[in-house]
Design a protein around this motif. Structure first.
Motif, PDB file in Angstrom:
ATOM      1  N   ARG A 332       1.040  -1.380  -0.001  1.00  0.00           N
ATOM      2  CA  ARG A 332      -0.008  -0.039   0.076  1.00  0.00           C
ATOM      3  C   ARG A 332       0.762   1.248   0.024  1.00  0.00           C
ATOM      4  N   ALA A 333       2.075   1.324   0.688  1.00  0.00           N
ATOM      5  CA  ALA A 333       2.694   2.545   0.908  1.00  0.00           C
ATOM      6  C   ALA A 333       3.413   2.492  -0.610  1.00  0.00           C
ATOM      7  N   ARG A 334       4.088   1.549  -1.267  1.00  0.00           N
ATOM      8  CA  ARG A 334       4.610   1.720  -2.465  1.00  0.00           C
ATOM      9  C   ARG A 334       3.760   2.198  -3.459  1.00  0.00           C
ATOM     10  N   LEU A 335       2.308   2.141  -3.427  1.00  0.00           N
ATOM     11  CA  LEU A 335       1.221   2.580  -4.534  1.00  0.00           C
ATOM     12  C   LEU A 335       0.872   3.886  -3.704  1.00  0.00           C
ATOM     13  N   GLY A 336       1.425   4.512  -2.757  1.00  0.00           N
ATOM     14  CA  GLY A 336       0.829   5.801  -2.410  1.00  0.00           C
ATOM     15  C   GLY A 336      -0.459   5.818  -1.458  1.00  0.00           C
ATOM     16  N   LEU A 337      -0.841   4.535  -1.091  1.00  0.00           N
ATOM     17  CA  LEU A 337      -2.181   4.158  -0.161  1.00  0.00           C
ATOM     18  C   LEU A 337      -1.594   4.427   1.338  1.00  0.00           C
ATOM     19  N   PRO A 338      -2.423   4.949   2.074  1.00  0.00           N
ATOM     20  CA  PRO A 338      -2.535   5.015   3.656  1.00  0.00           C
ATOM     21  C   PRO A 338      -2.198   3.832   4.132  1.00  0.00           C
ATOM     22  N   ASP A 339      -1.386   3.617   5.278  1.00  0.00           N
ATOM     23  CA  ASP A 339      -1.036   2.261   5.862  1.00  0.00           C
ATOM     24  C   ASP A 339      -2.558   1.654   6.208  1.00  0.00           C
ATOM     25  N   LEU A 340      -3.370   2.279   6.664  1.00  0.00           N
ATOM     26  CA  LEU A 340      -4.612   1.712   6.980  1.00  0.00           C
ATOM     27  C   LEU A 340      -5.736   2.612   6.452  1.00  0.00           C
ATOM     28  N   PRO A 341      -7.072   2.171   5.832  1.00  0.00           N
ATOM     29  CA  PRO A 341      -8.085   2.954   5.465  1.00  0.00           C
ATOM     30  C   PRO A 341      -8.658   3.720   6.468  1.00  0.00           C
ATOM     31  N   ALA A 342      -9.333   5.008   5.922  1.00  0.00           N
ATOM     32  CA  ALA A 342      -9.957   5.893   6.833  1.00  0.00           C
ATOM     33  C   ALA A 342     -11.086   5.182   7.874  1.00  0.00           C
ATOM     34  N   LEU A 343     -11.886   4.247   6.871  1.00  0.00           N
ATOM     35  CA  LEU A 343     -12.967   3.565   7.499  1.00  0.00           C
ATOM     36  C   LEU A 343     -12.911   2.089   7.655  1.00  0.00           C
TER      37      LEU A 343
END
Length: 653
Positions: A332-343
């Motif tokens: 997820r970090a490699r793809l620019g996503l946050p560690d954990l989803p917001a919800l």
């Protein structure tokens, strides 16, 4: 030290996931775990006191103060042993809620990796695809789910060990610390060892194990069964599977053996330390400095210190779990996503129940409700990461709204790449792509203006309603729209033949379901594209979805498609030039002939008549295909079918 720090980091991530998934239930479970550990510790103390009180109670007789103390400690011990399983039962019930929400959260995180980044470059990257596949396989393993469930049992065991440590420390604090420390040292070494094994399974062996799994599925699945038997591939596949699996597991086996020595050493240390502590306790008991009650309590406490050590399959399952989630978060970090989803919750599915829309006329074509969109490409250059040379170089193309355009070219000319760029699936390296002024690689509303049916379109193992309705984002439950789209695609007879109508699952793998022929599937895919117009699409692209049809059927379908979509912006991609000659405009892409430009660009642009009169690349390809059609017809075969095959040979994709 690095390995131990990494283990701590993984446990911290695991705790964050649990808290994000179910904060209230996690807090409740934490309280229950503490209560469980306290109850067990109290039971140890109460049992020791009961044993110590019995001799005096027997000597003093019933009704004495000593007998009353013995009865009190008996009641206390009984209460502890009754309360402990009750707490454990409640704890298990809460654990199931936490686990269900945890799994929902983590599976949603996996779905994010595949769907949130709109582009598909990461899914075409072998390294990313291999790691994602490894994470998915790990999450299907029973140990992953067990790791979630056993988190709380492991914590309860550790806290029970902490209570036992306090009990033993009342006799000899340094002996208690030595015994607990020897178990803790063994646990750390074991966790590092098992973590290395699971990391190897996910990382070092990912590609080899994926290949072995692929070969195994070939041997055991229905799709390849006919060719496997026809060509006698069974023995070869068995050998290939065993070789791939052995190559994959060699790293794991080697690391298991190499890292086993520290475990043996720490086991020896633990045995020596605990033997010494028990000997010290025996000496104090013989000297009379430790009473019978204390002796019973301390022996139980020393045995309970094992909770600081490795906890077998439960700890292995947690290691498996944390290894997979750590890799997932790294992806997820490699793809620019946050560690954990917001919800923590996944979005609810839309209501798919059929409704009878009011105020709509079935006679209105599903493909004529949205105005066509303008397309503008300026100096577009793009190359795939695996290639040094660009696939498309300085390509410029303007398509007015409402025009029908056919895109043709030789194999590897970049036709499919052009479609991917138009859909925003890949951003260009240079230049701009605009649809009604919007950038499809950055703007979702712009992307929704494009509807494409690719040659390798998806055959969803879902009801016909969904297979067609997925094209219309907001109106997939509108049977008027769906029926018109299917009729325009020539699939009306298909609907009448399905036992459950729109609700028939298009797969024979499900009860009441059925499979379709190649031509029927293509009509369903075309209907999906036509339904997309009802969802706001302004550009329709057919990227060779009619390969299973003969050339006459394809030409007839394209002609009908052009008639139905008049006023829409349409792009037709086909290797059969006779099928697309009625388009308003034909664009030929290919090498420009300029040595300084290795990628392809537009080399011819005009109507069929204009390009034939020009006598260029299009005219040569068209004439060659026409000659082969004529030769096939003279030979007494189906000119359409043979011509289609010949055309494919002349100008494949």
């Amino acid at each position: 030290m690095h390995r131990y720090t990494e283990t701590t980091r993984r446990y911290a991530l695991h705790a964050r996931l649990l808290w994000r998934a179910a904060p209230a239930h996690s807090a409740l479970n934490l309280l229950l775990v503490v209560a469980s550990a306290a109850t067990v510790t109290f039971g140890i103390v109460a049992t020791g006191r009961l044993v110590g009180a019995l001799p005096a109670a027997v000597n003093a007789g019933a009704g004495s103060a000593a007998a009353d103390r013995a009865w009190w400690w008996l009641a206390a011990a009984a209460a502890a042993y009754i309360l402990a399983p009750l707490i454990h039962a409640v704890h298990n019930a809460v654990t199931q809620v936490v686990s269900a929400r945890y799994l929902r959260l983590v599976f949603g995180m996996v779905a994010d990796v595949g769907t949130v980044p709109y582009g598909i470059a990461h899914l075409e990257d072998p390294e990313v695809a291999g790691r994602l596949d490894a994470v998915k396989r790990a999450m299907r393993d029973w140990t992953f789910v067990t790791g979630v469930d056993e988190t709380w049992n492991l914590l309860a065991n550790r806290l029970t060990g902490a209570g036992a440590l306090i009990v033993v420390a009342t006799w000899n604090w340094w002996a208690a610390l030595l015994a607990a420390g020897s178990y803790a040292l063994l646990a750390k070494v074991f966790v590092a060892w098992i973590g290395t094994i699971f990391d190897d399974l996910l990382e070092a062996t990912g590609n080899q194990r994926r290949q072995a799994s692929y070969v195994r599925d070939l041997m055991t699945g229905a799709p390849a069964a006919k060719e496997l038997r026809l060509f006698g591939l069974a023995d070869w596949l068995v050998h290939r599977y065993s070789t791939a699996w052995r190559d994959a597991m060699t790293v794991v086996w080697r690391n298991r053996q190499r890292n086993l020595r520290p475990i043996l050493v720490t086991c020896a240390i633990m045995l020596v330390v605990n033997a010494g502590v028990l000997a010290l306790l025996a000496r104090d008991a013989s000297a009379g400095t430790v009473s019978l009650a204390s002796l019973v309590t301390l022996v139980q406490g020393l045995l309970a210190l094992e909770a600081f050590g490795p906890l077998g399959d439960n700890q292995s399952a947690l290691a498996r779990n944390t290894s997979a989630t750590t890799m997932l978060v790294a992806l997820r970090a490699r793809l620019g996503l946050p560690d954990l989803p917001a919800l923590p919750n996944l979005p609810d599915l839309p209501d798919l129940s059929p409704r009878s829309p009011a105020g709509r006329t079935p006679e209105t074509s599903a493909a004529t409700r949205t105005a066509g969109a303008e397309i503008d490409l300026r100096d577009v250059t793009f190359h795939y990461p695996s290639r040094d040379e660009p696939t498309v170089e300085r390509l410029s193309l303007h398509i007015p709204a409402g025009q029908s355009v056919a895109v043709v070219g030789v194999n590897g000319a970049g036709k499919s790449t052009l479609i991917k760029l138009l859909c925003g699936l890949h951003p260009p390296d240079a230049g701009t792509i605009r649809i009604d002024g919007g950038d499809p690689s950055a703007d979702e509303a712009t992307r929704n203006r494009v509807a494409v049916i690719f040659q390798d379109f998806v055959r969803y193992h879902l009801p016909l309603r969904d297979n067609v309705g997925f094209g219309a984002h907001a109106r997939h439950d509108d049977e008027v729209v769906l029926a018109k789209a299917l009729d325009d695609a020539g699939g009306t007879t298909l609907l009448s033949r399905l036992e459950h109508g729109w609700d028939t699952v298009l797969s024979a793998e499900y009860a009441g379901g059925t499979d379709l022929s190649g031509g029927q599937w293509q009509r369903v895919a075309l209907a999906r594209a036509l339904a997309a117009v009802a969802g706001g699409a302004g550009v329709l692209v057919l990227d060779e979805p009619t390969a299973a049809l003969d050339v006459r059927a394809e030409a007839a379908l394209f002609d009908r498609f052009l008639e139905m979509t008049r006023g829409m912006t349409t792009l037709l991609v086909s290797h059969r030039l006779s099928s697309v000659r009625h388009a308003d405009r034909i664009v030929v892409i290919g090498p420009t002939g300029d040595p300084a430009r290795t990628g392809t660009s537009v080399i011819e642009d005009g109507s069929h008549a204009e390009l034939m009169a020009a006598g260029g690349a299009y005219a040569r390809m068209f004439s060659l295909q026409a000659a082969r059609f004529a030769a096939a017809g003279a030979g007494g075969t189906d000119a359409g079918r043979t011509g289609g095959t010949a055309g494919t040979a002349v100008e494949p994709r």
